[in-house]
Design an enzyme around this catalytic site. Structure first.
Site, short mmCIF file in Angstrom:
data_model
loop_
_atom_site.label_atom_id
_atom_site.label_comp_id
_atom_site.label_asym_id
_atom_site.label_seq_id
_atom_site.Cartn_x
_atom_site.Cartn_y
_atom_site.Cartn_z
N GLY A 2 0.78 -1.10 -0.01
CA GLY A 2 -0.10 0.06 0.00
C GLY A 2 0.72 1.33 -0.07
O GLY A 2 1.90 1.20 0.22
N TYR A 3 0.24 2.29 -0.37
CA TYR A 3 0.92 3.59 -0.49
C TYR A 3 0.65 4.60 0.49
O TYR A 3 -0.71 5.08 0.89
CB TYR A 3 0.95 4.09 -1.79
CG TYR A 3 1.63 3.26 -2.89
CD1 TYR A 3 2.68 3.41 -3.07
CD2 TYR A 3 1.00 2.10 -3.24
CE1 TYR A 3 3.43 2.57 -4.03
CE2 TYR A 3 1.58 1.13 -4.19
CZ TYR A 3 2.85 1.47 -4.59
OH TYR A 3 3.59 0.44 -5.42
#
Length: 171
Positions: free
Chosen positions: A35-36
């Site tokens: 995820g970012y």
């Protein structure tokens, strides 16, 4: 300031594929979830099997290269608790994929193809990426027959882009 000769430089090319290589089960694989926390610059968390990693990527100070994606990359280990804490803070989609590590022989040097088969919202997307130790080796690279179109500079095939969209907008 770091230079293009530093170890944290990432030089990579990304391709669609024409067909899956035979006998995928013979290759080492990683089950990846990522995820970012930020997409400009890129700050990513990743679980790769039982390893947890925080990554920072930046194009800062580098000129665009139409042949490959080149950026500075720094990875640091996380523990499981740190990863799970940061996972709750990601922007957009959590990306899930299985990555197969396929050795490639090229004129006296060895490279590795990282074949990603996506799951979840992006099921059906399959891309392959190759990282190079130098720009010179990248320029000499001859993709195997099973590689398809070079999409190295098409943002729609980047994981940080996929994290921001709800469905595939690629063919």
């Amino acid at each position: 300031m770091k230079t293009e000769k530093d170890d944290d430089l990432e030089i990579e090319k990304k391709f669609k594929i024409k067909k899956l290589p035979e006998n995928l089960s013979q290759y080492k694989k990683k089950v990846i979830e990522q995820g970012y926390l930020c997409t400009n610059p890129i700050v990513r968390i990743r679980r790769s099997n039982e390893d947890y990693i925080l990554t920072y990527k930046s194009l800062f100070g580098l000129k665009e290269n139409q042949e490959a994606k080149i950026c500075h990359e720094l990875e640091v280990p996380l523990n499981k608790e740190g990863y799970e804490h940061l996972r709750e803070k990601i922007d957009g989609n959590l990306i899930s994929k299985t990555r197969y590590l396929i050795p490639l022989k090229q004129e006296g040097y060895s490279l590795k193809a990282e074949l990603d088969i996506f799951e979840g919202s992006f099921k059906g997307l399959v891309i392959v990426e190759v990282e190079f130790p130098t720009i010179e080796i990248m320029k000499k690279f001859q993709p195997p027959e099973w590689f398809g179109e070079d999409v190295s500079n098409d943002k729609r095939y980047t994981n940080n882009y996929l994290a921001t969209v709800s469905k595939l907008d690629i063919e």
